[in-house]
Design an enzyme around this catalytic site. Structure first.
Site, PDB file in Angstrom:
ATOM      1  N   LYS A 125       0.835  -1.208   0.000  1.00 36.11           N
ATOM      2  CA  LYS A 125       0.000   0.000   0.000  1.00 36.11           C
ATOM      3  C   LYS A 125       0.862   1.247   0.000  1.00 36.11           C
ATOM      4  O   LYS A 125       0.621   2.199  -0.744  1.00 36.11           O
ATOM      5  CB  LYS A 125      -0.936  -0.026   1.202  1.00 36.11           C
ATOM      6  CG  LYS A 125      -1.828   1.208   1.338  1.00 36.11           C
ATOM      7  CD  LYS A 125      -1.316   2.232   2.333  1.00 36.11           C
ATOM      8  CE  LYS A 125      -1.264   1.703   3.739  1.00 36.11           C
ATOM      9  NZ  LYS A 125      -0.911   2.740   4.736  1.00 36.11           N
ATOM     10  N   GLY A 164      -4.465   7.516   5.673  1.00 28.55           N
ATOM     11  CA  GLY A 164      -3.513   8.555   6.045  1.00 28.55           C
ATOM     12  C   GLY A 164      -2.699   9.042   4.864  1.00 28.55           C
ATOM     13  O   GLY A 164      -2.342  10.231   4.790  1.00 28.55           O
ATOM     14  N   ARG A 191      -7.680  12.237  13.062  1.00 25.24           N
ATOM     15  CA  ARG A 191      -6.287  11.929  12.746  1.00 25.24           C
ATOM     16  C   ARG A 191      -5.476  13.222  12.603  1.00 25.24           C
ATOM     17  O   ARG A 191      -5.961  14.225  12.067  1.00 25.24           O
ATOM     18  CB  ARG A 191      -6.178  11.095  11.463  1.00 25.24           C
ATOM     19  CG  ARG A 191      -6.889   9.754  11.553  1.00 25.24           C
ATOM     20  CD  ARG A 191      -6.441   8.792  10.481  1.00 25.24           C
ATOM     21  NE  ARG A 191      -5.087   8.295  10.752  1.00 25.24           N
ATOM     22  CZ  ARG A 191      -4.488   7.364  10.014  1.00 25.24           C
ATOM     23  NH1 ARG A 191      -5.111   6.845   8.971  1.00 25.24           N
ATOM     24  NH2 ARG A 191      -3.272   6.953  10.307  1.00 25.24           N
ATOM     25  N   GLN A 226       4.269  10.805   7.791  1.00 28.57           N
ATOM     26  CA  GLN A 226       3.624  11.115   6.512  1.00 28.57           C
ATOM     27  C   GLN A 226       3.577  12.613   6.234  1.00 28.57           C
ATOM     28  O   GLN A 226       3.450  13.022   5.082  1.00 28.57           O
ATOM     29  CB  GLN A 226       2.215  10.519   6.473  1.00 28.57           C
ATOM     30  CG  GLN A 226       2.212   9.005   6.385  1.00 28.57           C
ATOM     31  CD  GLN A 226       0.817   8.412   6.463  1.00 28.57           C
ATOM     32  OE1 GLN A 226      -0.155   9.101   6.775  1.00 28.57           O
ATOM     33  NE2 GLN A 226       0.703   7.121   6.200  1.00 28.57           N
ATOM     34  N   SER A 279       8.333   5.994  12.481  1.00 23.53           N
ATOM     35  CA  SER A 279       8.249   5.389  11.146  1.00 23.53           C
ATOM     36  C   SER A 279       9.265   5.961  10.165  1.00 23.53           C
ATOM     37  O   SER A 279       8.957   6.204   8.993  1.00 23.53           O
ATOM     38  CB  SER A 279       6.821   5.551  10.583  1.00 23.53           C
ATOM     39  OG  SER A 279       5.865   5.002  11.463  1.00 23.53           O
ATOM     40  N   GLU A 310       3.317   0.154  12.480  1.00 22.13           N
ATOM     41  CA  GLU A 310       2.254  -0.625  11.850  1.00 22.13           C
ATOM     42  C   GLU A 310       2.267  -2.086  12.303  1.00 22.13           C
ATOM     43  O   GLU A 310       1.250  -2.776  12.221  1.00 22.13           O
ATOM     44  CB  GLU A 310       2.397  -0.571  10.323  1.00 22.13           C
ATOM     45  CG  GLU A 310       2.085   0.773   9.717  1.00 22.13           C
ATOM     46  CD  GLU A 310       0.583   1.035   9.662  1.00 22.13           C
ATOM     47  OE1 GLU A 310      -0.075   0.448   8.803  1.00 22.13           O
ATOM     48  OE2 GLU A 310       0.076   1.822  10.476  1.00 22.13           O
ATOM     49  N   ARG A 314      -4.706   2.881  18.782  1.00 23.60           N
ATOM     50  CA  ARG A 314      -4.355   1.462  18.765  1.00 23.60           C
ATOM     51  C   ARG A 314      -3.882   0.950  20.119  1.00 23.60           C
ATOM     52  O   ARG A 314      -4.076  -0.226  20.438  1.00 23.60           O
ATOM     53  CB  ARG A 314      -3.301   1.186  17.684  1.00 23.60           C
ATOM     54  CG  ARG A 314      -3.888   1.143  16.289  1.00 23.60           C
ATOM     55  CD  ARG A 314      -2.867   0.813  15.230  1.00 23.60           C
ATOM     56  NE  ARG A 314      -3.507   0.641  13.932  1.00 23.60           N
ATOM     57  CZ  ARG A 314      -2.872   0.725  12.771  1.00 23.60           C
ATOM     58  NH1 ARG A 314      -1.579   1.001  12.750  1.00 23.60           N
ATOM     59  NH2 ARG A 314      -3.522   0.550  11.636  1.00 23.60           N
ATOM     60  N   LYS A 337      -9.164  -2.301   3.811  1.00 23.88           N
ATOM     61  CA  LYS A 337      -8.363  -1.076   3.718  1.00 23.88           C
ATOM     62  C   LYS A 337      -7.051  -1.323   2.985  1.00 23.88           C
ATOM     63  O   LYS A 337      -6.617  -0.498   2.172  1.00 23.88           O
ATOM     64  CB  LYS A 337      -8.098  -0.531   5.118  1.00 23.88           C
ATOM     65  CG  LYS A 337      -7.402   0.818   5.170  1.00 23.88           C
ATOM     66  CD  LYS A 337      -7.290   1.297   6.611  1.00 23.88           C
ATOM     67  CE  LYS A 337      -6.853   2.754   6.691  1.00 23.88           C
ATOM     68  NZ  LYS A 337      -5.508   2.999   6.191  1.00 23.88           N
TER      69      LYS A 337
END
Length: 435
Positions: free
Chosen positions: A23, A96, A124, A169, A196, A311, A344, A410
Site C-alpha cells: 500500500k 492517512g 487523525r 507522513q 516510522s 504498523e 491502537r 483497507k
C-alpha cells in the site's frame, strides 16, 4: 460489519503465501506518476499495484484533481494534468496517505479542493502539515477534516519547519511534491523523535528512482531540488507489513510459512520486520525471491522498540499475548499510534484484556503479561491491523470472533480467503476452514 470466527490452528501451519502489493509503495508511486504526467514527462505505469480501499481512494483523489488513471487491476497507467473541476472534493476515507500526500498536490492546482473522510479520520493528526503549507503561501480553510485547499496553480517552495512526531507522513507528503515547487523545498523536522523513519526512507528512495535530487545527509532535514519527475514504470513489491500476520501463524503454531516475492533489496522496512521475528525463537531463511519463517510454537516475552515500524504493533501485541504464560513483553516507541486509524494502544489493551489477558498502557507503549485467553468478541474498531491481530489470537484461542473482518479491505481485501487458504494447506485432504 461482518462478524468472522477466527479459525483455530490445531496443528502446525505449513503454507506458501503470496500477498498483494505494498500500500505504501503503491500510493507513493501513484503520486509520483501524477506529478510526472502533470509535468508532461510521459505516461507513467505501475505493475503489481495494490487494489484496496486505501489505494482506490488515492486513485479517486487523483481523478478528482483532473488526472486520468486507467486500469482495473494491479496494472495502472497515469496521464493528464492537475486540473480539478468545480466543487472538487477528495474523499480521504480513513487513508492517512491520501489525507497527507494529496493536499500538497492540490496546492499545485489552480482551484479550490475540499477534503473530507470517514468520521474516524477527522480525529487523525493533520494540522502540522496544513500549517506547513500555509507557511509556504498556500491558503487553507480549516485545521482538520473537512478543510479546503485554495491552489494557485504553482507553489514557490523554500524552507519549512514541521513537527512530524505525530506522523512521518507529514514529511513524505511534502517531499513527494517538492520537485514540482519552483524553488524546490527544504524540510526540517523540529519535534521529538520521528516515528516510522523507514517510511521516509522509502519516500526518499522512490524520489531518487524518479530522478529527483534529494539530500538527506543531515539528520531530520531533507532538501529536494526543483526539477523533472521521471515518467517511469513502477514495479510494486509485495506488502511486507501485510505478510507479518501470516508469518506470525508459523511462530504461534510451530509451523513453516513461506512468503513469495519477498524482495532481496526492499524499499520497505524489511530489516525491522526480521529483527522482530528474531526475538520469537523463529528461524528465518531468505532467498532472492522468498522469505521462510519456521516457528517453535513456544517463545518467551520480549522487549521491542517499534518506533520505526509502528504498523506492526497490533500483530506483535497479539504475539506477546500468546507467549509463554507468565512471561512479560514490553512494546515501546509507539505513543504516536494513539493517532492512527483508532487509538491502537487503547484498543489493543481493551481487546486483550476482554479475552482475559493482561495488557497495560504506558506513556509510549504496552506491557503485556501472557495469560491463558478465553473465547470472545475481538473488536476491530474499523482498523485493518486490529482485525488481523484478532485473527492471530484466534489461531491459538478457540472461539475468537472478529466483529468486523471487512476492515481488512483497507489494505488487504482478500485477507479472509488468504487466511483460510493458508490454514487449509495444513489440513488433511478433504478438510477445509470456512471463510
Amino acid at each position: 460489519m461482518t462478524t468472522w470466527t477466527a479459525p483455530l490452528a490445531p496443528q502446525p501451519v505449513h503454507a506458501t503465501v503470496t500477498v498483494p502489493g505494498s500500500k505504501s509503495q503503491t500510493n507513493r508511486a501513484l503520486v509520483l506518476a501524477a506529478l510526472a504526467a502533470a509535468q508532461g514527462r510521459g505516461t507513467p505505469t505501475l505493475s503489481g499495484a495494490l487494489r484496496s480501499r486505501d489505494t482506490d481512494l488515492m486513485i479517486g483523489a487523483l481523478r478528482t484533481l483532473g488526472l486520468r488513471v486507467d486500469g482495473t487491476g494491479p496494472e495502472l497507467t497515469v496521464s493528464g494534468h492537475i486540473a480539478p473541476g468545480p466543487h472538487a472534493r477528495v474523499d480521504c476515507g480513513l487513508a492517512g496517505t491520501v489525507l497527507r500526500f494529496v493536499p500538497p498536490l492540490a496546492a499545485l492546482a489552480d482551484a479550490v479542493v475540499e477534503f473530507d473522510g470517514d468520521e474516524q479520520a477527522r480525529a487523525r493528526p493533520i494540522a502540522p502539515l496544513l500549517d506547513a503549507l500555509r507557511g509556504l503561501g498556500v491558503r487553507i480553510e480549516g485545521t482538520a477534516l473537512p478543510f479546503r485547499v485554495h491552489g494557485s496553480g504553482a507553489l514557490a517552495g523554500g524552507t519549512v519547519a514541521i513537527d512530524a512526531s505525530a506522523s512521518s507522513q507529514f514529511v513524505s507528503g511534502l517531499l513527494l511534491c517538492a520537485a514540482s515547487f519552483t524553488e524546490g523545498l527544504t524540510v526540517q523536522h523540529t519535534g521529538a523523535a520521528l516515528p516510522s523513519a523507514p517510511h521516509i526512507a522509502m519516500t526518499v528512495a522512490m524520489l531518487r528512482q524518479a530522478g529527483v535530487d534529494v539530500d538527506d545527509s543531515v539528520p531530520n532535514r531533507w532538501q529536494v531540488r526543483p526539477g523533472p519527475v521521471a515518467a517511469r514504470h513502477w514495479e510494486v513489491e509485495p506488502d511486507l507489513t501485510n505478510a507479518v500476520p501470516f508469518l506470525a501463524a508459523a511462530v504461534v503454531s510451530g509451523g513453516t510459512v513461506r512468503i513469495t516475492g519477498w524482495p532481496a533489496d526492499s524499499v520497505q522496512p524489511a530489516d525491522n520486520i526480521l529483527s522482530v521475528l528474531g526475538k520469537l525463537n523463529a528461524v528465518v531463511s531468505q532467498t532472492d525471491s522468498s522469505l521462510e519463517v519456521r516457528g517453535s510454537g513456544s517463545y518467551d516475552g520480549f522487549d521491542v522498540d517499534l518506533r520505526a515500524v509502528g504498523e506492526l504493533t497490533p500483530s506483535v501485541a497479539a504475539l506477546a499475548a500468546l507467549a509463554t504464560p507468565g512471561s512479560v513483553s514490553r512494546l515501546s516507541g509507539i505513543a504516536h499510534l494513539r493517532g492512527h486509524e483508532t487509538d491502537r494502544l487503547a484498543a489493543l489493551s481493551a481487546e486483550i484484556n476482554r479475552l482475559g489477558g493482561d495488557c497495560t498502557e504506558t506513556p509510549d507503549g504496552l506491557v503485556i503479561t501472557a495469560t491463558p485467553l478465553r473465547p470472545g468478541v475481538w473488536h476491530a474498531y474499523a482498523d485493518h491491523r486490529m482485525a488481523m491481530a484478532g485473527a492471530i489470537v484466534g489461531l491459538r484461542v478457540a472461539g475468537v470472533r472478529v466483529d468486523d473482518i471487512g476492515a481488512t479491505s483497507k489494505t488487504l481485501p482478500d485477507f479472509p480467503r488468504l487466511w483460510a487458504r493458508m490454514l487449509d494447506a495444513s489440513l488433511p485432504d478433504g478438510e477445509e476452514h470456512g471463510m
